[in-house]
Write an enzyme that holds these catalytic residues in place. Structure first.
Site: not given
Ligand code: SF4
Length: 391
Positions: A125, A132, A136, A363, A139, A112
């Site tokens: 971006c 990932c 987090c 984000c 996210c 993306e």
């Molecule tokens: S915010 Fe999302 S994309 Fe960024 S490091 Fe954490 S889990 Fe990965």
């Protein structure tokens, strides 16, 4: 999680090769490597310069379009290599002009990219990984897990595709282009490909987007922050902080358990020695209603940053809600009060306006989902095996 090659100094051109299996992705080669490849085909070096300019300056995505290169050579190139590997699956345009691209790699993994037009410059971006490995909790991308690292060529190609869509193939961008490595993935867990892509994009005969126009955001891979500081032509650094205490940060950004705040900020202290005059690095602080946005937490954050005497600014980012994330954004008045407390304690703080929320381009919202059809989920992709961080 990172592939075993990630921390072992693998030759990246081999990565380009192994990822493509049969064809070499030329957009991931430096001018020197491209020259070696072209000379290996029995062609003179100046042909490599033409091909490099075709790929990066003219942003051509097929050899057929390189009409300044003889037909026979184009046929030879087509047998041994490829000019492009990503395909655009969907494109969403926000009411605010932001564009989000959902692309696929040649082996079917989602990538993306977001194009954000602004008055004086554009910002792209880009993603460094498909999915990932970090978890987090605010996210959406985290829910995909790591699908795979992107190659340098795949990183570069995202920029080429976004610029071509915004301005047309071969049309010079009318404004400057800034790049932010804040899309899907933890860039520092794909460090070698990232830095290779940044070097290729800086080439004056190519895209010519220099490292000082690039900002890379990390969730806190402390050893890589130190390594970045040693690279002369390096991008700017942003660190996603999200919490002023280890207790809370362990919950929000679990990688904090491996590199807690004292280690992370110690690495930032070291990085600070590499800052150029006038340069600051950035802490990103996502604002989660009732979780990390109290007056007390603002004071804790200011005290923490002041303790390390960091020449930094804090970007406060209102959380972008997305099902099934369990958080809500802090109200605007709360964000403003938080900002004022930081400022009153000498910390430069700014509120970032979210862009492209309506197309899930903001984000933390990138998760390979369609803007209108949110049914596509991580389970459609096969997550990579999760290994422990070997650093
Ligand atoms: S915010 Fe999302 S994309 Fe960024 S490091 Fe954490 S889990 Fe990965």
């Amino acid at each position: 999680m990172p592939s075993p090659s990630m921390f072992t100094g693998h030759c990246s051109s081999m990565l380009e090769l192994s990822s493509q299996m049969q064809s070499l992705h030329l957009a991931g080669l430096s001018p020197t490597e491209l020259t070696e490849f072209v000379e290996g085909l029995g062609e003179p070096a100046y042909r490599a310069r033409q091909i490099f300019a075709g790929l990066h300056q003219r942003r051509l995505r097929s050899f057929a379009e390189m009409t300044d290169v003889p037909k026979e050579l184009r046929a030879k190139l087509g047998k041994r290599s490829t000019a492009s590997t990503l395909t655009v699956e969907s494109r969403y345009v926000s009411a605010d002009g932001t564009r989000r691209y959902l692309m696929k790699t040649h082996d079917g993994f989602p990538v993306e990219t977001v194009f954000i037009p602004e008055k004086r410059r554009d910002t792209i971006c880009f993603s460094s990984q498909s999915g990932c490995p970090l978890q987090c909790t605010f996210c959406l991308t985290a829910q995909l897990g790591l699908l795979r690292n992107l190659t340098a060529g795949e990183i570069v190609e995202q920029i080429i595709i976004a610029l071509n869509d915004a301005y047309g193939v071969s049309v010079k961008a009318p404004r400057g282009t800034n790049l932010v490595g804040m899309g899907a993935g933890e860039p520092f867990l794909n460090f070698e490909s990232l830095m290779r892509a940044i070097r290729i994009m800086a080439e004056p005969d190519g895209l010519h987007i220099v490292p000082r126009r690039v900002t890379v955001s990390t969730a806190g891979i402390a050893p890589r922050i130190r390594e970045l500081a040693t690279i002369p032509a390096r991008p700017h650094l942003a660190v996603s902080l999200a919490a002023p205490t280890d207790e809370l940060r362990n919950d929000l950004i679990p990688i904090n358990k491996k590199w807690p705040l004292n280690e992370l900020l110690g690495a930032c202290e070291d990085f600070q020695k590499s800052l150029k005059p006038g340069e600051r690095f950035t802490f990103e602080y996502v604002m989660l209603d009732g979780v990390n946005d109290s007056d007390e937490q603002a004071r804790q954050l200011a005290n923490l940053l002041n303790r390390y005497e960091l020449r930094a600014k804090v970007n406060l980012i209102p959380h972008n809600p997305a099902e099934p994330l369990p958080y809500q954004p802090s109200p605007a008045a709360r964000v403003e009060t938080f900002r004022e407390i930081l400022e009153s304690k000498g910390i430069h703080a700014f509120v970032r306006q979210p862009r492209g929320r309506d197309i899930l381009a903001a984000c933390g919202q990138l998760a390979a989902r369609g803007a209108t059809n949110l049914a596509q989920t991580a389970s459609e992709f096969a997550p990579a095996k999760v290994e422990s961080l070997a650093i």
